[in-house]
Design an enzyme around this catalytic site. Structure first.
Site, PDB file in Angstrom:
ATOM      1  CB  SER A 225      63.745 -33.815  55.231  1.00 55.00           C
ATOM      2  OG  SER A 225      64.418 -32.774  55.911  1.00 55.00           O
ATOM      3  CB  CYS A 280      59.049 -36.336  47.493  1.00 56.41           C
ATOM      4  SG  CYS A 280      58.264 -35.559  46.097  1.00 56.41           S
ATOM      5  CD  GLU A 382      61.470 -39.213  52.585  1.00 58.29           C
ATOM      6  OE1 GLU A 382      61.963 -38.369  53.353  1.00 58.29           O
ATOM      7  OE2 GLU A 382      60.876 -38.909  51.541  1.00 58.29           O
TER       8      GLU A 382
HETATM    9  P1  NAD Z   1      66.618 -31.353  53.337  1.00 60.93           P
HETATM   10  O1  NAD Z   1      65.444 -31.082  54.210  1.00 60.93           O
HETATM   11  O2  NAD Z   1      67.850 -31.873  53.952  1.00 60.93           O
HETATM   12  O3  NAD Z   1      67.061 -29.992  52.597  1.00 60.93           O
HETATM   13  C1  NAD Z   1      66.121 -29.195  51.921  1.00 60.93           C
HETATM   14  C2  NAD Z   1      66.584 -27.742  51.973  1.00 60.93           C
HETATM   15  O4  NAD Z   1      66.618 -27.316  53.332  1.00 60.93           O
HETATM   16  C3  NAD Z   1      67.988 -27.541  51.410  1.00 60.93           C
HETATM   17  O5  NAD Z   1      68.006 -26.349  50.658  1.00 60.93           O
HETATM   18  C4  NAD Z   1      68.854 -27.427  52.660  1.00 60.93           C
HETATM   19  O6  NAD Z   1      69.974 -26.606  52.472  1.00 60.93           O
HETATM   20  C5  NAD Z   1      67.909 -26.801  53.665  1.00 60.93           C
HETATM   21  N1  NAD Z   1      68.220 -27.206  55.042  1.00 60.93           N
HETATM   22  C6  NAD Z   1      68.783 -28.369  55.449  1.00 60.93           C
HETATM   23  N2  NAD Z   1      68.908 -28.385  56.783  1.00 60.93           N
HETATM   24  C7  NAD Z   1      68.418 -27.205  57.236  1.00 60.93           C
HETATM   25  C8  NAD Z   1      68.250 -26.646  58.537  1.00 60.93           C
HETATM   26  N3  NAD Z   1      68.641 -27.292  59.629  1.00 60.93           N
HETATM   27  N4  NAD Z   1      67.684 -25.433  58.635  1.00 60.93           N
HETATM   28  C9  NAD Z   1      67.286 -24.766  57.541  1.00 60.93           C
HETATM   29  N5  NAD Z   1      67.405 -25.253  56.280  1.00 60.93           N
HETATM   30  C10 NAD Z   1      67.966 -26.458  56.125  1.00 60.93           C
HETATM   31  O7  NAD Z   1      66.099 -32.283  52.153  1.00 60.93           O
HETATM   32  P2  NAD Z   1      66.956 -32.983  51.035  1.00 60.93           P
HETATM   33  O8  NAD Z   1      67.729 -34.093  51.623  1.00 60.93           O
HETATM   34  O9  NAD Z   1      67.665 -31.977  50.219  1.00 60.93           O
HETATM   35  O10 NAD Z   1      65.800 -33.578  50.110  1.00 60.93           O
HETATM   36  C11 NAD Z   1      65.184 -34.816  50.348  1.00 60.93           C
HETATM   37  C12 NAD Z   1      63.910 -34.649  51.122  1.00 60.93           C
HETATM   38  O11 NAD Z   1      63.032 -33.773  50.436  1.00 60.93           O
HETATM   39  C13 NAD Z   1      63.144 -35.943  51.280  1.00 60.93           C
HETATM   40  O12 NAD Z   1      62.610 -35.998  52.570  1.00 60.93           O
HETATM   41  C14 NAD Z   1      62.039 -35.828  50.236  1.00 60.93           C
HETATM   42  O13 NAD Z   1      60.883 -36.588  50.511  1.00 60.93           O
HETATM   43  C15 NAD Z   1      61.758 -34.383  50.312  1.00 60.93           C
HETATM   44  N6  NAD Z   1      61.081 -33.911  49.116  1.00 60.93           N
HETATM   45  C16 NAD Z   1      59.763 -33.645  49.211  1.00 60.93           C
HETATM   46  C17 NAD Z   1      59.077 -33.239  48.092  1.00 60.93           C
HETATM   47  C18 NAD Z   1      57.612 -32.938  48.162  1.00 60.93           C
HETATM   48  O14 NAD Z   1      57.112 -32.406  47.210  1.00 60.93           O
HETATM   49  N7  NAD Z   1      56.924 -33.243  49.244  1.00 60.93           N
HETATM   50  C19 NAD Z   1      59.752 -33.090  46.873  1.00 60.93           C
HETATM   51  C20 NAD Z   1      61.108 -33.359  46.820  1.00 60.93           C
HETATM   52  C21 NAD Z   1      61.771 -33.780  47.954  1.00 60.93           C
END
Ligand code: NAD
Length: 498
Positions: A225, A280, A382
């Protein structure tokens, strides 16, 4: 309750620390937990990677590639098992999980070309008896942090390429669906990768912060995210690391009055509701140019949304499974509530969906809003769920302005038969990946993937040619071998061919 640990130095390890539950989103049950690594466990993986690096950087690229060929075969042989693991923890349908895996395997195929990719550039006689070349050298220990929504594909965007480029890799997958990711890394070891070259460390913010703060980790690839992407980019670059951080999205599909409506509706159905909208590149906004196409779209798409086959992702022949967690379901329902309160027209409401036999699953049915306006939260944010919003505009220019004004710029597409409109759209739209009559323009593995604006922090896109640039450092070498008896006098002017 069984516990998933970490894969470090080719061994399964646990640190006896905090854990998080892993749910089966179709049933709402959890009989699995994942360990959240402490800093000492992450440091162990970093030390192992650092120790493995000197030998791995000197392993011929052709030998590195041979491991990837075997890895590809193992992935294909285990397709069904991997798809089942994905589906059981993510909730997406088996067919969708297979699709994700296949796109991931394409990145392994690209990595199989390591000797070709890493050839560098050579120039003979850049000066008298002087030759020059550019070498692509590995960076060292690099890490990837990945989201829940593609537990197989997104890690495969990263480590096959990073590894064939000569780096050692630490993967910190999503704690929500860790099993397939871990199993795939085991296959890479089975394919012959030396033990310390890849480690998988499960965890949350603590584990990620340990990677950010470790001076041994030279580069971070992140997908997730936007707030976390921005955090990792700013904290990582502040410490001199190379960072590519891909964030969230709000992807618009423009429907021109001349669009082939039947095909556009089919495309929208898959792109908006496939994987329950947890992609995404999912289309979450349909921008209709003129009321006529908007009305026609509503008429055609409503029965298809109502006919969506929704159930446990692990069953075959379905269109859509549940959302990943109860929190995700509640968040999506909260957005639907907000859309109603803010005055959008709720045409199909997925909030009440109950799947017989799976009453406790995290389900939300396909949802459609019409007459959405740009200040509504269902438009600005989103949602990451099966919610499609229709925004009505008067012209292509207005549609493009709307998209360009949005904070995200991941993907977009236009449905039209008008080449001039499509060409203008491709040229002027401020979005990183654009489709013309293609709803999910996810680049193939030999192109690179990345959004614009707040969908990507960093300069280089993921995988493909940009991935090679990200995971290598260029070194320019200039070499003179003078003829034995020649002598050159000291030269005080700046050397040139002039
Ligand atoms: P997220 O940001 O919650 O988590 C992603 C990763 O970050 C995980 O491994 C998680 O453990 C880690 N994380 C979570 N909180 C954290 C923090 N406070 N500090 C450090 N690390 C942390 O995302 P999600 O819910 O797993 O995935 C969905 C999101 O990912 C959506 O926003 C989607 O659009 C995005 N996404 C983007 C793409 C792209 O290519 N742009 C592809 C896939 C998903």
């Amino acid at each position: 309750m069984s516990t998933i640990g970490h894969l470090i130095n080719g061994e399964h390890v646990t640190c006896g620390g905090r854990t998080a539950p892993v749910y089966n989103p179709s049933t709402g049950e959890s009989n699995l937990q994942v360990e959240l690594a402490d800093r000492a466990t992450m440091q162990k993986a970093i030390d192992v990677a650092k120790a493995a690096f000197p030998a791995w950087r000197n392993t011929p690229p052709a030998k590195r590639a041979q491991i990837m060929f075997r890895f590809k075969q193992l992935l294909e042989q285990n397709e069904q098992k991997i798809a089942e693991l994905i589906s059981a923890e993510h909730g997406k349908t088996i067919e969708d999980a297979v699709g994700e895996l296949k796109r991931g395997i394409e990145n392994v195929e690209f990595a199989c070309a390591a000797p070709e990719i890493l050839k560098g550039e050579y120039s003979r006689n850049v000066g008298p008896n002087i030759d020059a070349w550019t070498d692509l050298q590995p960076i060292g220990v690099v890490a990837g942090i990945t989201p829940f929504n593609f537990p197989a594909m997104v890690p495969l965007w990263m480590y096959p390429l990073a590894i064939v480029c000569g780096n050692c890799f630490i993967l910190k997958p999503s704690e929500r669906d860790p099993s397939s990711t871990l199993f795939i890394a085991e296959l890479l070891l089975e394919a012959g990768l030396p033990k310390g070259v890849i480690s998988v460390v499960n965890g949350d913010k603590d584990a990620v912060d340990a990677l950010i703060e470790a001076p041994e980790v030279k580069a971070l690839s992140f997908v997730g995210s936007t707030p976390i992407a921005e955090y990792i980019y700013s904290e990582g670059t502040k410490r001199g690391k190379r960072v590519q951080a891909l964030g969230g999205a709000k992807n618009h599909a423009v429907l021109m009055p001349d669009a082939d409506l039947d095909n556009a509706v089919s495309a929208l159905m898959g792109a908006a509701y496939g994987s329950c909208g947890e992609r995404c590149m999912a289309i979450s906004v349909a921008v209709c140019v003129g009321d006529q196409i908007a009305d026609a779209l509503v008429e055609k798409i409503v029965p298809q949304i109502q006919a969506l086959k929704i159930g446990a992702g692990t069953s075959c022949g379905l269109d859509m499974g549940p959302l990943v967690t109860a929190q995700a379901r509640d968040k999506v329902k909260g957005y639907i509530d907000a859309g109603v309160e803010q005055g959008a027209k709720l045409v199909v409401d997925g909030r009440g969906l109950v799947v017989p036999g799976n009453e406790n699953g995290f389900f939300v049915g396909g949802t459609l809003f019409d007459n959405v306006t740009p200040e509504m939260t269902i438009y600005t944010d989103e949602i990451f769920g099966p919610v499609l919003c229709i925004v009505r505009v008067g012209s292509l220019e207005e549609a493009m302005q709307l998209i360009n004004d949005h904070e995200y710029g991941n993907g977009t597409c236009i449905f039209t038969r008008d080449g001039e409109a499509a060409r203008l759209f491709c040229d002027q739209i401020e979005v990183g990946m654009v489709g013309v009559n293609v709803p999910l323009p996810v680049p193939v593995s030999y192109h690179s993937f990345g959004g614009w604006k707040r969908s990507l922090f960093g300069d280089l896109h993921a995988y493909g040619p940009d991935g090679v640039r990200f995971y290598t450092r260029k070194k320019a070498i200039t070499q003179r071998w003078p003829a034995r008896k020649s002598h050159e006098a000291a030269q005080f002017a700046f050397p040139s061919n002039g």
